[in-house]
Write a protein that holds these residues in place. Structure first.
Motif, PDB file in Angstrom:
ATOM      1  N   ALA A  70       1.261   9.052  10.126  1.00  0.00           N
ATOM      2  CA  ALA A  70       1.925   7.979   9.382  1.00  0.00           C
ATOM      3  C   ALA A  70       1.018   7.412   8.307  1.00  0.00           C
ATOM      4  N   TRP A  71      -0.291   7.473   8.525  1.00  0.00           N
ATOM      5  CA  TRP A  71      -1.215   6.927   7.534  1.00  0.00           C
ATOM      6  C   TRP A  71      -1.184   7.701   6.223  1.00  0.00           C
ATOM      7  N   ILE A  72      -0.855   8.988   6.287  1.00  0.00           N
ATOM      8  CA  ILE A  72      -0.778   9.772   5.051  1.00  0.00           C
ATOM      9  C   ILE A  72       0.206   9.140   4.082  1.00  0.00           C
ATOM     10  N   ASP A  73       1.315   8.637   4.611  1.00  0.00           N
ATOM     11  CA  ASP A  73       2.329   8.025   3.744  1.00  0.00           C
ATOM     12  C   ASP A  73       1.945   6.628   3.287  1.00  0.00           C
ATOM     13  N   GLN A  74       0.928   6.040   3.887  1.00  0.00           N
ATOM     14  CA  GLN A  74       0.523   4.678   3.538  1.00  0.00           C
ATOM     15  C   GLN A  74      -0.606   4.633   2.507  1.00  0.00           C
ATOM     16  N   VAL A  75      -1.284   5.752   2.288  1.00  0.00           N
ATOM     17  CA  VAL A  75      -2.458   5.734   1.419  1.00  0.00           C
ATOM     18  C   VAL A  75      -2.103   5.317  -0.001  1.00  0.00           C
ATOM     19  N   ASP A  76      -1.052   5.895  -0.567  1.00  0.00           N
ATOM     20  CA  ASP A  76      -0.688   5.564  -1.948  1.00  0.00           C
ATOM     21  C   ASP A  76      -0.285   4.093  -2.074  1.00  0.00           C
ATOM     22  N   ARG A  77       0.414   3.577  -1.078  1.00  0.00           N
ATOM     23  CA  ARG A  77       0.798   2.159  -1.118  1.00  0.00           C
ATOM     24  C   ARG A  77      -0.436   1.273  -1.068  1.00  0.00           C
ATOM     25  N   LEU A  78      -1.376   1.604  -0.197  1.00  0.00           N
ATOM     26  CA  LEU A  78      -2.583   0.786  -0.093  1.00  0.00           C
ATOM     27  C   LEU A  78      -3.424   0.897  -1.365  1.00  0.00           C
ATOM     28  N   ALA A  79      -3.407   2.071  -1.985  1.00  0.00           N
ATOM     29  CA  ALA A  79      -4.127   2.236  -3.250  1.00  0.00           C
ATOM     30  C   ALA A  79      -3.512   1.363  -4.337  1.00  0.00           C
ATOM     31  N   ARG A  80      -2.193   1.199  -4.314  1.00  0.00           N
ATOM     32  CA  ARG A  80      -1.544   0.321  -5.304  1.00  0.00           C
ATOM     33  C   ARG A  80      -1.921  -1.136  -5.058  1.00  0.00           C
ATOM     34  N   VAL A  81      -2.067  -1.513  -3.791  1.00  0.00           N
ATOM     35  CA  VAL A  81      -2.527  -2.869  -3.470  1.00  0.00           C
ATOM     36  C   VAL A  81      -3.946  -3.067  -4.001  1.00  0.00           C
ATOM     37  N   PHE A  82      -4.788  -2.076  -3.770  1.00  0.00           N
ATOM     38  CA  PHE A  82      -6.166  -2.139  -4.279  1.00  0.00           C
ATOM     39  C   PHE A  82      -6.169  -2.252  -5.801  1.00  0.00           C
ATOM     40  N   GLU A  83      -5.345  -1.455  -6.460  1.00  0.00           N
ATOM     41  CA  GLU A  83      -5.299  -1.493  -7.921  1.00  0.00           C
ATOM     42  C   GLU A  83      -4.850  -2.859  -8.435  1.00  0.00           C
ATOM     43  N   ALA A  84      -3.793  -3.410  -7.843  1.00  0.00           N
ATOM     44  CA  ALA A  84      -3.298  -4.715  -8.283  1.00  0.00           C
ATOM     45  C   ALA A  84      -4.351  -5.798  -8.071  1.00  0.00           C
ATOM     46  N   ALA A  85      -5.052  -5.746  -6.932  1.00  0.00           N
ATOM     47  CA  ALA A  85      -6.092  -6.740  -6.664  1.00  0.00           C
ATOM     48  C   ALA A  85      -7.257  -6.579  -7.624  1.00  0.00           C
ATOM     49  N   LEU A  86      -7.617  -5.338  -7.953  1.00  0.00           N
ATOM     50  CA  LEU A  86      -8.718  -5.094  -8.880  1.00  0.00           C
ATOM     51  C   LEU A  86      -8.368  -5.568 -10.283  1.00  0.00           C
ATOM     52  N   VAL A  87      -7.154  -5.269 -10.708  1.00  0.00           N
ATOM     53  CA  VAL A  87      -6.711  -5.742 -12.027  1.00  0.00           C
ATOM     54  C   VAL A  87      -6.692  -7.264 -12.052  1.00  0.00           C
ATOM     55  N   GLY A  88      -6.320  -7.868 -10.918  1.00  0.00           N
ATOM     56  CA  GLY A  88      -6.237  -9.319 -10.849  1.00  0.00           C
ATOM     57  C   GLY A  88      -7.564 -10.021 -11.006  1.00  0.00           C
ATOM     58  N   ILE A  89      -8.673  -9.351 -10.665  1.00  0.00           N
ATOM     59  CA  ILE A  89      -9.994  -9.981 -10.815  1.00  0.00           C
ATOM     60  C   ILE A  89     -10.794  -9.371 -11.968  1.00  0.00           C
ATOM     61  N   ASN A  90     -10.153  -8.499 -12.721  1.00  0.00           N
ATOM     62  CA  ASN A  90     -10.914  -7.753 -13.733  1.00  0.00           C
ATOM     63  C   ASN A  90     -11.411  -8.634 -14.873  1.00  0.00           C
TER      64      ASN A  90
END
Length: 216
Positions: A70-90
């Motif tokens: 099940a984690w295979i399907d969650q990686v891309d979603r978690l990466a999008r969370v990481f990206e949004a958080a990174l952009v938010g503090i950039n």
């Protein structure tokens, strides 16, 4: 540090040790051969609180009690969370768009590699894999020796050495020094990306949650 170079694992000699052994000046560093242009580069030294908040956002979004598959399907979603958080503090870091993309891709790649390692371990009825082993394999996959060869004349012996950059996902991390028929691998991370420590810490915690052992 150990990296796979020239087809085999190599233990890199710290630069200060190498300089002492070969009576080299302190100017013998990566910068001597490939100076770094710092204009427009991001910085993390004053963004500790923001990076901590990013970590907490990502970890809060990491599901609990998922199967390795099940984690295979969650990686891309978690990466999008990481990206949004990174952009938010950039605005506090100043990464270029390409650098943000590179960080997100690396985050996703490591998480995906660990998810597949979990699947293999589960299929073999083995305990969850060691994160550092999986991370080290990913880092080695990104490691290469630069094609440019720089001649260096030793100031005392006059011998001409052949210098090449050692690079991985975090940039230039050392020198491949060919002296006659011998080759030395020298560690110099002075120009490498300073975010490796942060990324390793975050990925380690994500991996712990993926393995079912949350650290917090």
């Amino acid at each position: 540090m150990q990296l796979v170079l020239d087809g085999a694992p190599r233990l890199l000699t710290p630069m200060r040790v190498f300089r002492a052994v070969y009576a080299l000046p302190e100017t013998f560093t990566i910068t001597l051969f490939e100076p770094k242009d710092y204009s427009g580069l991001g910085r993390i030294d004053a963004a500790g609180a923001a990076l901590h908040a990013l970590s907490q956002t990502v970890l809060a979004a990491a599901p609990a009690n998922l199967s390795p598959t099940a984690w295979i399907d969650q990686v891309d979603r978690l990466a999008r969370v990481f990206e949004a958080a990174l952009v938010g503090i950039n605005d506090q870091i100043g990464l270029r768009p390409a650098e943000v993309g590179f960080a997100v891709a690396g985050f996703a790649d490591v998480c995906r590699a660990y998810a597949y390692a979990l699947i293999r371990a589960a299929a073999a009825s083995e305990p969850p894999p060691n994160f550092i082993v999986v991370y080290g394999a990913w880092l080695n996959d990104s490691t290469r020796i630069g094609g440019m060869v720089y001649p260096y004349n030793h100031p005392q012996t006059g011998d001409t050495w052949r210098i090449q950059m050692i690079l991985n996902a975090y940039g230039r991390v050392g020198l491949r020094v060919a002296i006659g028929a011998g080759v030395h691998y020298v560690l110099d991370t002075s120009l490498a990306c300073p975010a490796e420590g942060f990324m390793v810490g975050l990925l380690r915690e994500v991996a712990a949650r993926m393995a079912g052992h949350p650290t917090k």
